[in-house]
Enzyme design. Structure first.
Site, PDB file in Angstrom:
ATOM      1  N   LYS A  39     -21.441  18.871  44.648  1.00  0.00           N
ATOM      2  CA  LYS A  39     -20.944  18.118  45.805  1.00  0.00           C
ATOM      3  C   LYS A  39     -19.640  17.380  45.494  1.00  0.00           C
ATOM      4  O   LYS A  39     -18.713  17.364  46.315  1.00  0.00           O
ATOM      5  CB  LYS A  39     -22.021  17.144  46.290  1.00  0.00           C
ATOM      6  CG  LYS A  39     -23.250  17.876  46.821  1.00  0.00           C
ATOM      7  CD  LYS A  39     -24.265  16.954  47.430  1.00  0.00           C
ATOM      8  CE  LYS A  39     -25.578  17.683  47.700  1.00  0.00           C
ATOM      9  NZ  LYS A  39     -25.441  18.862  48.562  1.00  0.00           N
ATOM     10  N   ASP A 251     -19.915  18.976  52.397  1.00  0.00           N
ATOM     11  CA  ASP A 251     -18.938  18.477  51.413  1.00  0.00           C
ATOM     12  C   ASP A 251     -17.528  18.569  51.977  1.00  0.00           C
ATOM     13  O   ASP A 251     -16.697  17.676  51.760  1.00  0.00           O
ATOM     14  CB  ASP A 251     -19.009  19.298  50.119  1.00  0.00           C
ATOM     15  CG  ASP A 251     -20.374  19.193  49.470  1.00  0.00           C
ATOM     16  OD1 ASP A 251     -21.006  18.138  49.631  1.00  0.00           O
ATOM     17  OD2 ASP A 251     -20.800  20.167  48.830  1.00  0.00           O
TER      18      ASP A 251
HETATM   19  O1  RIB Z   1     -23.434  20.745  48.894  1.00  0.00           O
HETATM   20  C1  RIB Z   1     -23.420  22.028  48.317  1.00  0.00           C
HETATM   21  C2  RIB Z   1     -23.536  21.902  46.835  1.00  0.00           C
HETATM   22  O2  RIB Z   1     -24.804  21.357  46.534  1.00  0.00           O
HETATM   23  C3  RIB Z   1     -23.491  23.216  46.089  1.00  0.00           C
HETATM   24  O3  RIB Z   1     -22.182  23.591  45.733  1.00  0.00           O
HETATM   25  C4  RIB Z   1     -24.428  22.984  44.930  1.00  0.00           C
HETATM   26  O4  RIB Z   1     -23.786  22.939  43.696  1.00  0.00           O
HETATM   27  C5  RIB Z   1     -25.148  21.684  45.224  1.00  0.00           C
HETATM   28  O5  RIB Z   1     -24.656  20.670  44.455  1.00  0.00           O
END
Ligand code: RIB
Length: 302
Positions: A39, A251
């Protein structure tokens, strides 16, 4: 100005499947791929691609996955001087199933992400940052130290409370913006999912407000997003795009909101910008690689 992000770095090991496996079910994967993820890393890539000078604070192991992730972040324009390379810890990994409709399920093995100490965070990203962003794939104590620094207190603090770690409720007084998705909102507010009534989402979001001046942002997938304060409810409709992979869409929203606030946009236009950026990210595979550029967002906003 610039954005400082404390957060996780993972190598995502992604299986493309027809549907997500149910408990006890064995299914075949069509394809296996590796993507830069985590994230913190995904949010930093989004913020940097969208034009903000961005520093990431985090940790990887001294292994090949760590090398690959750092190289990808640097290529994407993220400063990684404050990413520690820890002896005796493995770089974080996430095992992700992505179904044909773009939905996913994720199991994370945190490795080095959980070895980040509060002491290593304090003062780790020197410089004059306007926005301070974190999530919950790193220890709560480290996030506490990050938001408690005088620099962060003087800036704009954003907490993406993902995943929904119960102990993180103690952090909720810090951020100016608290960002959750529908599942996290339900978990923190003690409600059952699915939540599909906008009035109920706004009511629950208000229960997470910990102090005056705070806004709670709820991302709603293809339904868009809302932002609530005590007085106001701002609503943003989702985009009708061809969804390929939702990994990292939340994200992207967080990194884009941080970048927009860093560039001085007021919350209403920052929300529009983040909502559009997140929609673009769902049309592409992977976490880090799916993050759009500023011109791509400008195009969809027109
Ligand atoms: O929010 C998505 C992310 O959550 C992915 O890239 C994975 O690594 C987890 O951390």
């Amino acid at each position: 100005m610039s954005v400082a992000i404390l957060g996780s770095l993972n190598m995502d090991i992604v299986l493309s499947v027809g549907h997500l496996p149910r408990p006890g079910e064995t299914i075949s994967g069509a394809k296996l791929a590796h993507f830069p993820g985590g994230k913190g890393s995904n949010q930093a890539i989004a913020s940097a691609r969208l034009g903000s000078p961005t520093s990431l604070i985090g940790a990887v192991g001294r292994d090949a996955f760590g090398e690959t992730l750092l190289a990808y972040l640097n290529e994407s324009g993220v400063r990684t001087d404050a990413v520690a390379r820890l002896e005796g810890e493995a770089t974080g990994q996430a095992f992700i199933c992505v179904a044909r409709d773009g939905e996913n399920s994720i199991v994370v093995v945190p490795g080095a992400n959980h070895a980040i100490s509060p002491a290593s965070v304090a003062g780790a990203a020197p410089g004059k940052h306007r926005v301070f962003l974190s999530q919950l794939e790193v220890p709560v104590e480290a996030v506490e130290a990050f938001f408690s620094s005088p620099a962060a207190k003087a800036g704009i603090r954003i907490l993406n409370a993902a995943p929904s770690v119960v102990a993180a409720r103690s952090l909720f007084g810090h951020p100016d913006y608290l960002i959750v998705n529908e599942t996290e909102l339900a978990a923190f507010a003690g409600a059952a999912t699915p939540l599909d009534e906008p009035a109920e989402i706004a009511r629950l979001a208000r229960t997470l407000i910990a102090r005056s001046g705070q806004a709670v942002v709820v991302t709603l997938g293809k339904m868009g997003a809302v932002a609530v304060t005590w007085q106001k409810l701002l609503e943003y409709a989702g985009y009708n795009v061809k969804v390929r992979d939702t990994t990292g869409a939340g994200d992207c929203f967080c990194g884009a909101l941080a970048s927009a606030l860093d560039s001085g946009q007021p919350i209403d236009s920052a929300m529009r910008f983040a909502n559009a950026a997140a929609a673009i990210s769902t049309t592409r595979p992977g976490g880090g690689p799916s993050m759009p550029t500023r011109s791509e967002v400008a195009e969809i906003l027109e």
